[in-house]
Design a protein around this motif. Structure first.
Motif, PDB file in Angstrom:
ATOM      1  N   PRO A  46      -4.136  -5.555   8.607  1.00 43.94           N
ATOM      2  CA  PRO A  46      -5.512  -5.914   8.179  1.00 43.94           C
ATOM      3  C   PRO A  46      -6.537  -5.854   9.314  1.00 43.94           C
ATOM      4  O   PRO A  46      -7.857  -5.554   9.036  1.00 43.94           O
ATOM      5  CB  PRO A  46      -5.436  -7.630   7.954  1.00 43.94           C
ATOM      6  N   GLU A  47      -5.931  -5.850  10.706  1.00 41.97           N
ATOM      7  CA  GLU A  47      -6.891  -5.681  11.560  1.00 41.97           C
ATOM      8  C   GLU A  47      -7.530  -4.379  11.803  1.00 41.97           C
ATOM      9  O   GLU A  47      -8.638  -4.014  12.014  1.00 41.97           O
ATOM     10  CB  GLU A  47      -6.165  -6.310  12.940  1.00 41.97           C
ATOM     11  N   ALA A  48      -6.461  -3.664  11.373  1.00 44.13           N
ATOM     12  CA  ALA A  48      -7.023  -1.859  11.739  1.00 44.13           C
ATOM     13  C   ALA A  48      -7.522  -1.560  10.415  1.00 44.13           C
ATOM     14  O   ALA A  48      -8.403  -0.640  10.386  1.00 44.13           O
ATOM     15  CB  ALA A  48      -5.634  -1.269  12.052  1.00 44.13           C
ATOM     16  N   GLY A  49      -7.260  -2.254   9.191  1.00 49.91           N
ATOM     17  CA  GLY A  49      -7.881  -2.057   8.022  1.00 49.91           C
ATOM     18  C   GLY A  49      -7.233  -0.612   7.561  1.00 49.91           C
ATOM     19  O   GLY A  49      -7.973   0.295   6.778  1.00 49.91           O
ATOM     20  N   VAL A  50      -6.126  -0.656   7.555  1.00 52.02           N
ATOM     21  CA  VAL A  50      -5.269   0.396   7.045  1.00 52.02           C
ATOM     22  C   VAL A  50      -4.270  -0.184   6.167  1.00 52.02           C
ATOM     23  O   VAL A  50      -3.723  -1.210   6.191  1.00 52.02           O
ATOM     24  CB  VAL A  50      -4.323   1.068   8.193  1.00 52.02           C
ATOM     25  N   ALA A  51      -4.387   0.523   4.897  1.00 51.67           N
ATOM     26  CA  ALA A  51      -3.211   0.097   3.857  1.00 51.67           C
ATOM     27  C   ALA A  51      -2.266   1.158   3.214  1.00 51.67           C
ATOM     28  O   ALA A  51      -2.913   2.459   3.369  1.00 51.67           O
ATOM     29  CB  ALA A  51      -4.124  -0.586   2.753  1.00 51.67           C
ATOM     30  N   ALA A  52      -1.246   1.110   2.606  1.00 49.92           N
ATOM     31  CA  ALA A  52      -0.481   1.950   2.174  1.00 49.92           C
ATOM     32  C   ALA A  52       0.353   1.360   0.788  1.00 49.92           C
ATOM     33  O   ALA A  52       0.353   0.235   0.847  1.00 49.92           O
ATOM     34  CB  ALA A  52       0.700   2.464   3.205  1.00 49.92           C
ATOM     35  N   MET A  93     -10.118  -7.821   8.094  1.00 44.79           N
ATOM     36  CA  MET A  93     -10.574  -7.136   7.054  1.00 44.79           C
ATOM     37  C   MET A  93      -9.737  -7.896   6.027  1.00 44.79           C
ATOM     38  O   MET A  93      -8.588  -8.291   6.111  1.00 44.79           O
ATOM     39  CB  MET A  93     -10.333  -5.861   6.969  1.00 44.79           C
ATOM     40  N   ARG A  94     -10.254  -7.859   4.639  1.00 50.04           N
ATOM     41  CA  ARG A  94      -9.389  -8.497   3.453  1.00 50.04           C
ATOM     42  C   ARG A  94      -8.687  -7.411   2.835  1.00 50.04           C
ATOM     43  O   ARG A  94      -9.231  -6.528   2.608  1.00 50.04           O
ATOM     44  CB  ARG A  94     -10.352  -9.131   2.444  1.00 50.04           C
ATOM     45  N   ILE A  95      -7.344  -7.583   2.488  1.00 52.04           N
ATOM     46  CA  ILE A  95      -6.417  -6.757   2.178  1.00 52.04           C
ATOM     47  C   ILE A  95      -6.120  -7.233   0.627  1.00 52.04           C
ATOM     48  O   ILE A  95      -6.009  -8.195   0.320  1.00 52.04           O
ATOM     49  CB  ILE A  95      -5.184  -6.529   2.783  1.00 52.04           C
ATOM     50  N   ARG A  96      -6.351  -6.329  -0.334  1.00 57.72           N
ATOM     51  CA  ARG A  96      -6.070  -6.936  -1.764  1.00 57.72           C
ATOM     52  C   ARG A  96      -4.876  -6.255  -2.264  1.00 57.72           C
ATOM     53  O   ARG A  96      -4.449  -5.140  -1.887  1.00 57.72           O
ATOM     54  CB  ARG A  96      -7.180  -6.252  -2.584  1.00 57.72           C
ATOM     55  N   ARG A  97      -4.030  -6.922  -3.034  1.00 58.87           N
ATOM     56  CA  ARG A  97      -3.024  -6.627  -3.853  1.00 58.87           C
ATOM     57  C   ARG A  97      -2.790  -7.087  -4.923  1.00 58.87           C
ATOM     58  O   ARG A  97      -3.035  -8.310  -5.485  1.00 58.87           O
ATOM     59  CB  ARG A  97      -1.587  -7.079  -2.936  1.00 58.87           C
ATOM     60  N   VAL A  98      -2.495  -6.219  -6.193  1.00 57.30           N
ATOM     61  CA  VAL A  98      -2.397  -6.598  -7.741  1.00 57.30           C
ATOM     62  C   VAL A  98      -1.031  -5.989  -7.961  1.00 57.30           C
ATOM     63  O   VAL A  98      -0.736  -4.763  -7.601  1.00 57.30           O
ATOM     64  CB  VAL A  98      -3.354  -6.113  -8.351  1.00 57.30           C
ATOM     65  N   VAL A  99      -0.198  -6.723  -8.766  1.00 59.06           N
ATOM     66  CA  VAL A  99       0.819  -6.259  -9.571  1.00 59.06           C
ATOM     67  C   VAL A  99       0.655  -6.397 -10.973  1.00 59.06           C
ATOM     68  O   VAL A  99       0.547  -7.510 -11.310  1.00 59.06           O
ATOM     69  CB  VAL A  99       2.204  -6.646  -9.084  1.00 59.06           C
ATOM     70  N   THR A 100       0.845  -5.291 -11.660  1.00 61.50           N
ATOM     71  CA  THR A 100       0.551  -5.681 -13.269  1.00 61.50           C
ATOM     72  C   THR A 100       1.678  -6.011 -14.042  1.00 61.50           C
ATOM     73  O   THR A 100       2.941  -5.987 -13.372  1.00 61.50           O
ATOM     74  CB  THR A 100      -0.063  -4.248 -13.838  1.00 61.50           C
ATOM     75  N   ARG A 148       1.378  -6.077  13.366  1.00 61.96           N
ATOM     76  CA  ARG A 148       0.320  -6.490  12.534  1.00 61.96           C
ATOM     77  C   ARG A 148       0.566  -6.185  11.169  1.00 61.96           C
ATOM     78  O   ARG A 148      -0.141  -6.778  10.268  1.00 61.96           O
ATOM     79  CB  ARG A 148      -1.082  -6.116  13.146  1.00 61.96           C
ATOM     80  N   VAL A 149       1.465  -5.361  10.785  1.00 60.50           N
ATOM     81  CA  VAL A 149       1.685  -4.863   9.495  1.00 60.50           C
ATOM     82  C   VAL A 149       2.197  -5.971   8.698  1.00 60.50           C
ATOM     83  O   VAL A 149       3.231  -6.526   8.740  1.00 60.50           O
ATOM     84  CB  VAL A 149       2.568  -3.649   9.598  1.00 60.50           C
ATOM     85  N   GLU A 150       1.813  -6.201   7.269  1.00 57.18           N
ATOM     86  CA  GLU A 150       2.279  -7.161   6.368  1.00 57.18           C
ATOM     87  C   GLU A 150       2.803  -6.155   5.132  1.00 57.18           C
ATOM     88  O   GLU A 150       2.190  -5.328   4.962  1.00 57.18           O
ATOM     89  CB  GLU A 150       0.897  -8.056   5.844  1.00 57.18           C
ATOM     90  N   VAL A 151       4.066  -6.753   4.861  1.00 55.12           N
ATOM     91  CA  VAL A 151       4.328  -5.904   3.545  1.00 55.12           C
ATOM     92  C   VAL A 151       4.768  -6.671   2.372  1.00 55.12           C
ATOM     93  O   VAL A 151       5.297  -7.863   2.663  1.00 55.12           O
ATOM     94  CB  VAL A 151       5.751  -5.144   4.101  1.00 55.12           C
ATOM     95  N   LEU A 152       4.713  -6.140   1.083  1.00 58.71           N
ATOM     96  CA  LEU A 152       5.265  -6.862   0.026  1.00 58.71           C
ATOM     97  C   LEU A 152       5.972  -5.997  -0.969  1.00 58.71           C
ATOM     98  O   LEU A 152       5.619  -4.536  -1.054  1.00 58.71           O
ATOM     99  CB  LEU A 152       3.995  -7.304  -1.028  1.00 58.71           C
ATOM    100  N   LEU A 153       7.221  -6.447  -0.828  1.00 59.05           N
ATOM    101  CA  LEU A 153       8.347  -5.574  -1.682  1.00 59.05           C
ATOM    102  C   LEU A 153       8.032  -6.058  -3.270  1.00 59.05           C
ATOM    103  O   LEU A 153       8.425  -7.333  -3.387  1.00 59.05           O
ATOM    104  CB  LEU A 153       9.571  -5.862  -1.098  1.00 59.05           C
ATOM    105  N   GLY A 154       7.623  -5.331  -4.146  1.00 60.20           N
ATOM    106  CA  GLY A 154       7.367  -5.837  -5.310  1.00 60.20           C
ATOM    107  C   GLY A 154       8.574  -5.924  -6.490  1.00 60.20           C
ATOM    108  O   GLY A 154       9.503  -5.551  -5.932  1.00 60.20           O
ATOM    109  N   PRO A 155       8.121  -6.330  -7.606  1.00 61.94           N
ATOM    110  CA  PRO A 155       9.134  -6.275  -8.670  1.00 61.94           C
ATOM    111  C   PRO A 155      10.113  -4.952  -8.717  1.00 61.94           C
ATOM    112  O   PRO A 155       9.380  -3.859  -8.665  1.00 61.94           O
ATOM    113  CB  PRO A 155       8.405  -6.562 -10.000  1.00 61.94           C
ATOM    114  N   ALA A 156      11.417  -5.251  -8.853  1.00 64.70           N
ATOM    115  CA  ALA A 156      12.355  -3.957  -9.112  1.00 64.70           C
ATOM    116  C   ALA A 156      13.764  -4.557  -9.651  1.00 64.70           C
ATOM    117  O   ALA A 156      13.890  -5.866  -9.702  1.00 64.70           O
ATOM    118  CB  ALA A 156      12.444  -3.403  -7.531  1.00 64.70           C
TER     119      ALA A 156
END
Length: 235
Positions: free
Chosen positions: A105-111, A1-8, A141-149
């Motif tokens: 993405p495989e399980a289709g779970v986001a946080a 499944m496609r995971i979307r991520r956006v940072v404003t 399988r979990v992918e993580v993005l640590l955003g701006p800080a």
């Protein structure tokens, strides 16, 4: 499944100084009408209905809310949102804290998690992972993005505070650019994720205190909030 991520960023909204202009935080003193207009624009840009964008009443804790549909208002007293629902966006708001976007993405779970000094210290990210696992996610399988800080070179704290955080989040203590005691939360969180068996961790290198396209409480005091958003796409 496609995971979307956006940072404003702080550009392109309706808020006036010192919240100029794309402030998405509704508890920082900004004009509620401007915040509502900014949130409406965010949903439009994401291609989602407004009620498909889920917000939190962030309190610097480790409480997790699993959501399976639109909420009537923000999730109260929550610092992590988790979902397996398609096209339901999860938002973490920050102005120096670390926004953490996680997905299997495989399980289709986001946080989406809000990890400030206190939340990181008390284990907000392990709590997020446990909730994801309960929905079928797996660490490998979990992918993580640590955003701006705020970066470690800018985040000066008393020595006792740095030592306390280091005890709970090893790898976070550091020296600032001035040679004083500091905390690098993204470094500590990266180590914590690696210890948890998460092999895919990306880091947005931007420092909120240094990058004027982002909001920073340390730099400005009264200021807005940027958003880190993630969702499981239906296509």
């Amino acid at each position: 499944m496609r995971i979307r991520r956006v940072v404003t960023t702080r550009a392109g909204g309706y808020s006036s100084p010192p919240y100029d202009s794309f402030n998405l935080g509704d508890e920082v003193g900004d004009d509620p009408a401007a915040v509502a207009a900014n949130r409406k624009r965010l949903a439009t840009e994401l291609g989602l209905a407004e009620d498909r964008v889920t917000w939190m009443e962030q309190v610097h804790g480790r409480t997790v809310r699993v959501v399976d549909g639109p909420l009537d208002g923000p999730a109260e007293a929550t610092d992590v949102l988790v979902t397996a629902e398609r096209d339901l966006a999860l938002v973490a708001l920050v102005a120096d804290c670390v926004p953490v976007l996680l997905a299997d993405p495989e399980a289709g779970v986001a946080a989406a998690a809000h990890a400030g000094r206190v939340g990181a210290r008390v284990g907000v990210i392990p709590a997020a992972l446990e909730a994801m696992y309960s929905l079928g996610a797996q660490a490998s399988r979990v992918e993580v993005l640590l955003g701006p800080a705020i970066c470690g070179q800018c985040y000066e704290v008393p020595r006792e505070m740095a030592a306390d955080v280091e005890r709970h989040l090893p790898g976070s203590a550091c020296r600032t650019a001035n040679g004083t005691t500091g905390i690098d939360l993204r470094s500590g969180l990266w180590n914590q994720l690696a210890e948890a068996g998460i092999g895919s961790v990306g880091v947005d290198p931007r420092c909120t205190a240094e990058d004027e396209s982002l909001f920073s409480y340390r730099r400005q005091g009264t200021t807005g909030r940027i958003a880190a958003v993630t969702w499981v796409g239906s296509a």
